[in-house]
Design an enzyme around this catalytic site. Structure first.
Site, mmCIF file in Angstrom:
data_model
loop_
_atom_site.group_PDB
_atom_site.id
_atom_site.type_symbol
_atom_site.label_atom_id
_atom_site.label_comp_id
_atom_site.label_asym_id
_atom_site.label_seq_id
_atom_site.Cartn_x
_atom_site.Cartn_y
_atom_site.Cartn_z
ATOM 1 N N ASP A 1 0.860 -1.185 0.000
ATOM 2 C CA ASP A 1 0.000 0.000 0.000
ATOM 3 C C ASP A 1 0.893 1.231 0.000
ATOM 4 O O ASP A 1 1.980 1.225 0.582
ATOM 5 C CB ASP A 1 -0.988 0.009 1.170
ATOM 6 C CG ASP A 1 -0.331 0.129 2.536
ATOM 7 O OD1 ASP A 1 -0.099 1.263 2.981
ATOM 8 O OD2 ASP A 1 -0.050 -0.914 3.152
ATOM 9 N N ASP B 1 -9.608 3.520 6.215
ATOM 10 C CA ASP B 1 -8.397 3.413 7.037
ATOM 11 C C ASP B 1 -8.678 4.079 8.381
ATOM 12 O O ASP B 1 -8.761 5.303 8.471
ATOM 13 C CB ASP B 1 -7.244 4.082 6.295
ATOM 14 C CG ASP B 1 -5.958 4.118 7.106
ATOM 15 O OD1 ASP B 1 -5.951 3.583 8.228
ATOM 16 O OD2 ASP B 1 -4.968 4.688 6.624
ATOM 17 N N GLU C 1 -7.466 4.873 11.963
ATOM 18 C CA GLU C 1 -6.319 4.957 12.866
ATOM 19 C C GLU C 1 -6.494 6.014 13.957
ATOM 20 O O GLU C 1 -5.726 6.039 14.911
ATOM 21 C CB GLU C 1 -5.040 5.267 12.070
ATOM 22 C CG GLU C 1 -4.712 4.236 11.006
ATOM 23 C CD GLU C 1 -3.403 4.542 10.284
ATOM 24 O OE1 GLU C 1 -2.425 4.939 10.955
ATOM 25 O OE2 GLU C 1 -3.373 4.395 9.049
#
Length: 448
Positions: free
Chosen positions: A250, A335, A337
């Site tokens: 990625d 994503d 986080e």
């Protein structure tokens, strides 16, 4: 996954001369062609200049087929004698094998002064693939390798730049120098001359791999011999071959410009790139990463870096607009986080809203990227998503032999993608990059 502390990988270059390779429109190799023979080891690069990417180092007496001589950047080298100039050979085949089949490029380039016209008049030409002997090449009597037990045909990844030699000895001719993380196929392990090197760690020994393919292409096609040899301590086993995993990466703007042809040649089969973050940031490398990866036939997907302090629907709309999804891509990714200061209950509501909006806009349930610790702490280890259609989990867990999977092993489904390192080295990428695995033999279940 997307941090600013990336270190840049030191560039390791070893060569005796210069050479070049340039992507261009496909063309045949039989029109107005000429043959030339290398006077020394020569670099093959991506364009007609010495600053271009090196694709291969070909050994002395390699025969190349050219479609012309072109003007380019200045070069100088010692190749039997001191030579310099600014003209380059436009190469369409090496040892009879087209550059399209070798590199996925219709032409490559090399400094013209490092060659002589025509096949070698005094040394027998390197045999073409159709004439390569099937028996093990004969080595000098003092360096003849003795076979020792080893698994037949195993794939390995190089831990550093590695010399491939004509026999199992450091005194043998170097046929090529391969990049870090190149995939080689070994037919056997043999005992040969002593070697020592600094390659990730200090290593030494007397065992060598008998290599029959590099990057999935036979060495007979690449170098005109049935096998080449390299010190075993410079490699590690390719887990994707023995486990059935598919390897991928990625990327984001932290990786800068990427040579996707080299990434593909290193054995990677998929890539996921950052498309957006929050409600007003688009990764400025996304479009070219998308075009480059898909142009090389890699499975490709996009991810959105969540900033939960914002409105989730606005973030989802921003992602859909910037990712420009099309059929055949990997499903989109959230994503996750950061919490944005939200409690586990509030963050769960936020994530649900983002995923629902993407499903409304694209008609697909996105996958979720997170670390086990983040999910257990910030999402209270909920398994609601795993139990309600969000079956695709991309888990980030580095430095372990297998990842920890939260939410009761994601509702019993386990991981689909696993980011197993944040500090990988991959040919075609100048700095460090995240390394990933896909657990299944087909991408059908994760394709949009």
């Amino acid at each position: 996954m997307h941090r600013a502390h990336r270190s840049w990988l030191p560039l390791v270059v070893a060569a005796l001369a210069v050479l070049v390779v340039l992507p261009s429109v496909a063309q045949t190799t039989d029109a107005a062609t000429a043959k030339w023979t290398a006077n020394c080891s020569v670099k093959v690069r991506t364009s007609a200049r010495t600053t271009a990417t090196t694709r291969m180092i070909i050994p002395t007496n390699t025969i190349v087929t050219t479609s012309g001589v072109v003007a380019g950047g200045s070069w100088s080298a010692t190749c039997k004698t001191a030579v310099k100039g600014s003209t380059w050979l436009r190469i369409v085949a090496i040892n009879g094998r087209s550059t399209t089949s070798l590199f996925g490029l219709s032409t490559v380039y090399a400094a013209s002064g490092l060659f002589r016209s025509g096949p070698n008049p005094t040394v027998a030409p390197t045999p073409k693939p159709t004439a390569v002997p099937t028996a093990k090449p004969t080595a000098p009597p003092t360096a003849a390798p003795t076979a020792v037990p080893a698994p037949a045909t195993t794939d390995y990844l190089s831990n550093c730049s590695v010399r491939l030699r004509s026999s199992a000895s450091t005194a043998a001719t170097t046929k090529a120098i391969i990049d870090t993380s190149s995939v080689v196929t070994a037919a056997a392990k043999v005992t040969g001359g002593s070697w020592a090197a600094d390659c990730a760690t200090s290593v030494s020994g007397t065992s060598w791999y008998k290599i029959t393919a590099v990057g999935g292409t036979s060495v007979s096609s690449l170098y005109g011999v049935s096998a080449v040899y390299a010190a075993t301590g410079l490699f590690r086993a390719v887990t994707s071959v023995t486990s059935g995993y598919k390897e991928g990466i990625d990327v984001s703007h932290w990786q800068g410009a990427i040579d996707w042809a080299r990434v593909k040649a290193s054995g990677r089969s998929f890539a996921i790139a950052k498309a957006s973050e929050g409600i007003n940031f688009k990764d400025d490398t996304y479009d070219r990463n998308k075009a480059g990866a898909m142009g090389q036939g890699l499975m490709f997907g996009a991810y959105h870096f969540a900033q939960p302090g914002n409105d989730p629907v606005q973030e989802a709309d921003w992602f859909v607009a910037k990712a420009a999804y099309q059929h055949g891509m990997l499903v989109p990714t959230l994503d996750l986080e950061r919490t944005g200061g939200l409690s586990p209950a509030a963050l769960t509501t936020w994530v649900t809203a983002w995923l629902t909006r993407v499903d409304q806009r694209l008609g697909v349930k996105a996958m979720i990227y997170m670390s086990p610790a983040f999910w257990r702490t910030s999402m209270a280890d909920t398994r609601w998503f795993a139990d309600n259609g969000y079956a695709i989990l991309w888990v980030a867990h580095w430095g372990v032999s297998s990842p920890s999977v939260p939410a009761t092993n994601w509702g019993g489904r386990s991981w689909t993608f696993w980011q197993y390192s944040s500090d990988g080295a991959v040919p075609g990428i100048a700095g460090r990059v995240d390394l990933n695995r896909y657990r299944f033999p087909s991408f059908a279940a994760v394709t949009y």
